[in-house]
Design a protein around this motif. Structure first.
Motif, short mmCIF file in Angstrom:
data_model
loop_
_atom_site.label_atom_id
_atom_site.label_comp_id
_atom_site.label_asym_id
_atom_site.label_seq_id
_atom_site.Cartn_x
_atom_site.Cartn_y
_atom_site.Cartn_z
N TRP A 6 44.70 57.17 67.63
CA TRP A 6 45.20 55.80 67.70
C TRP A 6 45.34 55.36 69.13
N LYS A 8 47.16 52.09 71.53
CA LYS A 8 48.10 50.97 71.53
C LYS A 8 47.57 49.87 72.43
N GLU A 64 54.56 45.60 67.78
CA GLU A 64 53.61 46.53 68.37
C GLU A 64 52.29 46.46 67.60
N TYR A 66 48.66 48.77 67.20
CA TYR A 66 47.87 49.96 67.50
C TYR A 66 46.55 49.88 66.75
N SER A 87 47.76 49.37 63.03
CA SER A 87 49.07 49.87 62.62
C SER A 87 50.11 49.11 63.43
N THR A 88 51.17 48.66 62.75
CA THR A 88 52.16 47.81 63.40
C THR A 88 53.55 48.05 62.83
N ASN A 89 54.56 47.64 63.56
CA ASN A 89 55.93 47.70 63.05
C ASN A 89 56.31 46.42 62.32
N TYR A 132 53.79 50.72 59.77
CA TYR A 132 53.95 52.16 59.98
C TYR A 132 54.40 52.79 58.67
N ARG A 133 53.98 54.01 58.47
CA ARG A 133 54.42 54.76 57.30
C ARG A 133 54.45 56.23 57.64
N ILE A 134 55.16 56.95 56.84
CA ILE A 134 55.24 58.40 56.99
C ILE A 134 54.68 59.00 55.71
#
Length: 142
Positions: A6, A8, A64, A66, A87-89, A132-134
């Protein structure tokens, strides 16, 4: 298996974050095992002007951005990215609210547990913004 791929985006500069260490444009991490030292390589990624513009808008709203997934993989293997996973918040609904005035089409797709904002810029480039995820647990076949 490639992990940790990734980049940013931040105000027309691209940074890769590894263990809270900021690295300049063109550095990407490829780690085979979490205990291995990262392997770094210089890459030149084609980034459309529309993505820079969307990035700047998201940053102004304190989110953010990415570049992740296939675009990074394609760049590493020497191909031009066909689309860009971001990918972002930001929640998909926030992406739609913020970016809809600046793109040709934007919508939330997917189930509630992993919805994404898919958009098409006026220049025809396609972007998918995912929060974002986990990942936890295991899955069959992967």
């Amino acid at each position: 298996m490639l992990r940790g791929l990734w980049l940013k985006m931040s105000n027309k500069n691209i940074y890769k974050y590894t263990d809270n260490i900021e690295r300049p444009i063109g550095i990407s991490k490829v780690s085979v095992d979490a205990t291995d030292e990262p392997i770094t390589m210089k890459v030149h990624m084609e980034i459309p002007d529309s993505l820079y513009q969307l990035n700047d808008i998201m940053i102004r709203h304190r989110y953010e951005v990415y570049i992740a997934g296939g675009a990074v993989r394609d760049t590493i293997v020497g191909e031009s990215p066909k689309d860009y996973d971001i990918s972002t918040n930001a929640a998909p609904e926030d992406v739609v609210r913020i970016l809809s005035p600046y793109v040709k089409r934007v919508e939330v797709q997917g189930e509630a547990s992993f919805a994404v904002a898919r958009l098409i810029a006026y220049d025809g480039n396609e972007y998918e913004f995912a929060p974002y995820r986990i990942d936890s647990g295991t899955r069959k076949g992967g």
